[in-house]
Design an enzyme around this catalytic site. Structure first.
Site, short mmCIF file in Angstrom:
data_model
loop_
_atom_site.label_atom_id
_atom_site.label_comp_id
_atom_site.label_asym_id
_atom_site.label_seq_id
_atom_site.Cartn_x
_atom_site.Cartn_y
_atom_site.Cartn_z
N HIS A 24 0.84 -1.20 0.00
CA HIS A 24 0.00 0.00 0.00
C HIS A 24 0.88 1.26 0.00
O HIS A 24 0.60 2.22 -0.72
CB HIS A 24 -0.90 0.02 1.25
CG HIS A 24 -1.95 -1.05 1.25
ND1 HIS A 24 -3.29 -0.79 1.28
CD2 HIS A 24 -1.84 -2.41 1.24
CE1 HIS A 24 -3.97 -1.93 1.28
NE2 HIS A 24 -3.11 -2.92 1.27
N ASP A 122 -6.34 5.38 3.05
CA ASP A 122 -6.53 3.98 2.66
C ASP A 122 -7.83 3.46 3.28
O ASP A 122 -8.61 4.23 3.84
CB ASP A 122 -5.32 3.18 3.19
CG ASP A 122 -4.92 2.04 2.26
OD1 ASP A 122 -5.81 1.39 1.70
OD2 ASP A 122 -3.70 1.82 2.10
N GLU A 377 4.18 -4.92 -12.23
CA GLU A 377 5.62 -4.91 -12.48
C GLU A 377 6.00 -5.98 -13.50
O GLU A 377 6.83 -5.75 -14.38
CB GLU A 377 6.38 -5.10 -11.17
CG GLU A 377 6.23 -3.90 -10.25
CD GLU A 377 7.20 -3.89 -9.08
OE1 GLU A 377 7.84 -4.93 -8.82
OE2 GLU A 377 7.31 -2.84 -8.41
N GLN A 394 -6.01 -11.91 -4.25
CA GLN A 394 -5.06 -12.56 -5.16
C GLN A 394 -5.74 -13.57 -6.09
O GLN A 394 -5.43 -13.61 -7.29
CB GLN A 394 -3.95 -13.24 -4.35
CG GLN A 394 -3.08 -12.24 -3.60
CD GLN A 394 -2.25 -12.87 -2.50
OE1 GLN A 394 -2.23 -14.09 -2.32
NE2 GLN A 394 -1.57 -12.03 -1.73
#
Length: 475
Positions: A24, A122, A377, A394
């Protein structure tokens, strides 16, 4: 002069407050840097140890970014110096949330003293929107989760919750929800749904469910920023707006990281030079890069033996929490494993420059837990995925991308267990087999979009423009 042109040039003060996890903190830091590039003053708030562990901020931006340290209160069951999820085992995170509640006073005092134009927060600080409102400070929620995962978890709007009652049964999580109006493969496997129900939907030691935190912070914000882009999740972003009934949902783009220049990465350069020497010796496109973040405390045996059985060269980042229960088993490997794979595989137990590794031409596949940052990434460099999700969003991310840029390792639906043979076959499918070439082609195709810095910068420009024109202080 019209008021709009007068306000256009006013420099704002914007505070950012991410949850205590580096998955985060780093995207929040990317947002902070982009805001600072536009000439606005930024206060980046976290705890002392997390601030010390931040990557170096480019020198051109340091005059505009103030790193604000608010000490984390000591709470029972939380190891000393544990200030982020990477410092503790997964089952200790509820105590980190208790400590996080104790930041309320420090945040409140900071907001009162500094009176920023905005605070971007957040999901965790359910107490923050009322404080900001009382002080006349605008607030934005920034979600580091992607839009499709947010949609899966349903609505936080009081008007919608009655229509889409929160799911209480396991089977409600193992198929696409009724409120998704278009074809979707997004669902949890039973083992993921069990973890979700235990971990996020029931009260934990902090006494507050993650669902309540989300509901409070989303419904209490003026604008909902999401780390996504329309090119990938256009219909999902529209659905987020509809489900949560927020008047404004703005994608930030993917916030792709740039490869750090050597002078920005100084203290860790020695790590990279050793890793680069090893990678340079490997065959192009044949190395499996293995990294599961630092929160997972999974059994290493089948993973290690699957890597060994595959016969492929591998670079395995195996980090245990830096503090915690003292359970050394989190990095225990099968007897003789490192001797048998010497030269072919490298097990690395400290920090690595993940982006530099993924950019290296020897890497042919990424064995990953499918965290959104890791996917971003990997796809920047067109690396196909061998997917082994464990918790949170996930599994949802893995289903979203399955058969486009990689494949999931087959597992037992109830337990999540996988065998070394299934893992070895999945690795070979992606890196070696002819039929796996479609995944590499798919990843290469997406890489153009994921590394299109101009496109993603334009998204952030729109977000900053919103902040500039909608701060309370401008009203």
């Amino acid at each position: 002069m019209s008021s709009s042109s007068a306000t256009k040039h006013k420099k704002l003060h914007i505070a950012l407050f991410p949850w205590l996890a580096f998955g985060h903190i780093i995207p929040f830091l990317e947002v902070a840097k982009h805001i600072a590039r536009k000439g606005h003053k930024v206060s980046f708030i976290s705890t002392p140890r997390n601030i010390q562990r931040l990557p170096k901020i480019p020198e051109t931006l340091t005059p505009l970014i103030t790193l604000v340290q608010i000490p984390l209160p000591h709470v029972e069951n939380l190891p000393e110096n544990a200030e982020a999820t990477m410092d503790v085992h997964h089952d200790v995170i509820p105590y980190l949330k208790i400590a996080h509640e104790g930041l309320e006073q420090g945040i409140s005092e900071f907001l009162q003293a500094q009176s920023p134009d905005w605070i971007i927060h957040d999901f965790a600080p359910h107490w923050l929107p009322p404080i900001a409102t009382k002080l006349g400070i605008s607030n934005a929620h920034f979600s580091i989760f992607n839009a499709s995962s947010i949609c899966f978890f349903g609505s936080t709007s009081p008007n919608r919750i009655s229509r889409y009652a929160p799911r209480k049964k396991l089977e409600q999580y193992t198929s696409p929800p009724e409120w998704i109006p278009f074809p979707s493969k997004i669902y949890h496997r039973p083992f993921e749904a069990k973890r979700l129900m235990d971990g996020t939907l029931t009260p934990n030691a902090s006494g507050v469910t993650d669902r309540f935190r989300l509901q409070s912070t989303i419904q209490g914000c003026q604008v909902y920023f999401i780390r996504s882009c329309r090119e990938i999740e256009g219909e999902w972003l529209d659905l987020v707006e509809d489900l949560h009934e927020k008047p404004v949902v703005l994608p930030t783009g993917l916030l792709p990281s740039s490869l750090p220049r050597s002078n920005e990465d100084g203290r860790k350069d020695s790590n990279w030079s050793k890793i680069a020497v090893w990678l340079d010796k490997q065959e192009k496109g044949k190395v499996v890069y293995v990294a599961f973040g630092s929160e997972l405390n999974l059994s290493q045996d089948e993973l290690a033996l699957g890597l060994e059985l595959s016969g492929l060269p591998f670079f395995w980042v195996l980090r245990k929490p830096s503090h915690g229960s003292g359970d050394g088993d989190s990095v225990k490997l099968p007897d003789g494993f490192q001797d048998r794979t010497k030269g072919r595989g490298l097990v690395w137990t400290t920090w690595v420059p993940q982006l530099k590794i993924l950019s290296h031409e020897s890497v042919g596949g990424f064995l990953t837990h499918c965290g959104w940052s890791s996917i971003i990434e990997s796809l920047q460099y067109g690396r196909p995925l061998i997917m082994l999700p464990f918790m949170y969003d996930q599994g949802l991310i893995a289903r979203f991308w399955d058969n486009k840029i990689g494949a999931e390792v087959p597992r037992d639906e109830e337990t999540g267990w996988f065998t070394r043979n299934e893992l070895a076959n999945s690795l070979k499918l992606i890196v070696v087999d002819e039929e796996g070439k479609q995944y590499t082609d798919g990843a290469n195709e997406y890489s153009k979009l994921f590394r299109d810095k101009e496109l993603h910068d334009r998204y952030m420009d729109e977000c900053v423009a919103y902040l500039e024109t909608h701060a309370h202080h401008e009203v």
